[in-house]
Design a protein around this motif. Sequence first.
Motif, PDB file in Angstrom:
ATOM      1  N   TYR A 105      -7.830  12.670  12.517  1.00 46.62           N
ATOM      2  CA  TYR A 105      -8.229  11.677  11.597  1.00 46.62           C
ATOM      3  C   TYR A 105      -9.653  11.195  11.562  1.00 46.62           C
ATOM      4  O   TYR A 105     -10.146  10.848  10.478  1.00 46.62           O
TER       5      TYR A 105
ATOM      6  N   VAL B  80      -2.947   6.380   8.989  1.00 42.25           N
ATOM      7  CA  VAL B  80      -1.808   7.179   8.296  1.00 42.25           C
ATOM      8  C   VAL B  80      -2.647   8.367   7.635  1.00 42.25           C
ATOM      9  O   VAL B  80      -3.737   8.081   7.103  1.00 42.25           O
ATOM     10  N   HIS B  81      -2.039   9.321   7.370  1.00 43.32           N
ATOM     11  CA  HIS B  81      -2.344  10.467   6.778  1.00 43.32           C
ATOM     12  C   HIS B  81      -1.425  10.911   5.906  1.00 43.32           C
ATOM     13  O   HIS B  81      -0.176  11.334   6.091  1.00 43.32           O
ATOM     14  N   ASN B  82      -1.578  10.948   4.540  1.00 45.51           N
ATOM     15  CA  ASN B  82      -0.392  11.276   3.743  1.00 45.51           C
ATOM     16  C   ASN B  82      -1.287  12.084   2.633  1.00 45.51           C
ATOM     17  O   ASN B  82      -2.398  12.149   2.363  1.00 45.51           O
TER      18      ASN B  82
ATOM     19  N   PHE C 215       4.422   2.501  12.317  1.00 42.84           N
ATOM     20  CA  PHE C 215       3.487   3.562  12.257  1.00 42.84           C
ATOM     21  C   PHE C 215       3.516   4.426  13.410  1.00 42.84           C
ATOM     22  O   PHE C 215       3.290   5.632  13.214  1.00 42.84           O
TER      23      PHE C 215
ATOM     24  N   SER D  58       0.712  12.689  10.431  1.00 45.44           N
ATOM     25  CA  SER D  58       1.289  11.528   9.369  1.00 45.44           C
ATOM     26  C   SER D  58       0.921  10.191  10.225  1.00 45.44           C
ATOM     27  O   SER D  58      -0.465   9.903  10.229  1.00 45.44           O
ATOM     28  N   ALA D  59       1.811   9.306  10.040  1.00 45.53           N
ATOM     29  CA  ALA D  59       1.241   8.046  10.501  1.00 45.53           C
ATOM     30  C   ALA D  59       1.098   8.010  12.100  1.00 45.53           C
ATOM     31  O   ALA D  59       1.892   8.872  12.831  1.00 45.53           O
TER      32      ALA D  59
ATOM     33  N   GLY E 241       2.791   9.194  17.189  1.00 42.99           N
ATOM     34  CA  GLY E 241       2.911   9.256  15.843  1.00 42.99           C
ATOM     35  C   GLY E 241       3.746  10.234  15.391  1.00 42.99           C
ATOM     36  O   GLY E 241       4.748  10.618  16.195  1.00 42.99           O
TER      37      GLY E 241
ATOM     38  N   SER F  42       0.165   5.155  16.009  1.00 47.27           N
ATOM     39  CA  SER F  42      -0.417   3.986  16.232  1.00 47.27           C
ATOM     40  C   SER F  42      -1.117   4.014  17.532  1.00 47.27           C
ATOM     41  O   SER F  42      -0.493   4.860  18.520  1.00 47.27           O
TER      42      SER F  42
ATOM     43  N   SER G  71      -3.302   0.992  13.716  1.00 45.06           N
ATOM     44  CA  SER G  71      -2.594   2.429  13.181  1.00 45.06           C
ATOM     45  C   SER G  71      -3.467   3.114  12.240  1.00 45.06           C
ATOM     46  O   SER G  71      -4.534   2.680  11.722  1.00 45.06           O
TER      47      SER G  71
ATOM     48  N   THR H 231      11.868   5.986   6.083  1.00 42.34           N
ATOM     49  CA  THR H 231      11.071   6.488   4.873  1.00 42.34           C
ATOM     50  C   THR H 231      12.116   6.934   3.597  1.00 42.34           C
ATOM     51  O   THR H 231      11.944   6.479   2.656  1.00 42.34           O
TER      52      THR H 231
END
Length: 462
Positions: free
Chosen positions: A175, A303-305, A204, A292-293, A245, A295, A301, A211
């Motif tokens: 990240y 997130v990657h999307n 997260f 992806s998510a 994660g 913590s 937290s 989802t």
Amino acid sequence: MRDADEVLANVRRGMLPAHIYNDAEVFEAEKERLFSRSWMFVAHESEIPQVGDYVVRRVMDNSFIVSRAQSGEIHAMFNMCLHRGMQVCRAEQGNASHFRCPYHGWSYKNDGRIVGLPFHQEAYGGEEGFARKGQRLVPAPSLDTYNGLIFVSMDPEAPPLSEFLGDFAFYLDYYTNQSPSGVEVLGPQRWRVKANWKIGAENFAGDMYHTPQTHTSVVEIGLFREPKAEKRKDGCTYWAGNGGGTTYKLPPGSLEERLKYVGYPDEMIKRMKDQWSAEQLDVIGRDGFMISAASVFPNLSLVHNWPKVADSDDVLPFISLRQWQPISADETEVLSWFVVDKEAPEEFKKLSYKAYLMCFGSSGMFEQDDVENWVSLTNTAGGTMARSLLLNGRMGLLNDDQPVVTPLTEGEFAGPGVARVGYGEYNQRALLNAWADYLETPPPVVAPTVVGRRKDEGSECS
């Protein structure tokens, strides 16, 4: 905290007392024992790039000025005048060489040193009455950084941040370390929700199970290429060090093909290949998992999307960093930053920011879906019935505590920690077990800071 031993024992076996998500006594215990000792994210270095830049951030009820001093060094200073306790800096961000208290005019350099005390001689008799030399705004007990992320701890004996993060640093690099220049952040957006802080951190950390249900509408409008729950189910969760994660399972292909699949251009892929370790590249290229998510315990937290950002099948990735800042047992302030590689093309930055705003932030579609659930959960947890209800947080475990699926081997998953494919609440349990560890440990003992007395008088100067 009533029945503390029983509450923590139930948490450790995955049977969660429902009231921990809305209980004033639990919250007070968290303030005293958890947030007084853990490392807490406060800012990113790109928010204070120039000498004199500062932001004001909170750690629970404590306000800190996070500034870049003349030397270029970063400081985090308790935002309270040494005289009568007035808040020294009342702006949220800016650039200043000095901070001046509006109450009696005491002033401090941006590294915290006191430089102005009106009528020092007349009011105090000079240094004999108030030893101004060496006095400074009280610094955060501990301060450390990782990849430009600035953390503080209220515990002066806190372990080094690198030790606290442990093996999760391996995943944090995805990240925050995509090129030699690091990342830059925009934000934070800031808003409050009537929900307990732990719910977002748990979600997260590892909740892939929600989802296909919670975010059905996002799938139905065609925001993603992966419309089926199996794409989540085929991914894995991982827990390492003080964080964990989720991942998506990528289609077959080479490292380059998989990074292109989620929308990264060639020039960014080249820098990632040069920047990341062989093991970090193998998680994507060899094993086919994309982070992806996630913590970091307790309340940071990421997130990657990669949603669609135009009327085509093309997608573009975004990264968001957020903090669940506790206000009370039933209210959380959310701080949300957009994160992007400093060396990314300007068009990529623009479209990535658009993708972030569509999905997360105060008006994001995912955000709205999630908060609806979290507010409802918190409200229900505040009732009398919740005090006698043990929620089942044992997904992924059999009755004899054996896991439903075995962990991935080193040949299947190159990252550190424990990773498992499919749905499970392994990470939520790991996070709550860490929470329980802190709550059963006494708070740190912090020596008092005495203002305006000389060390040779037997008192400690700040």
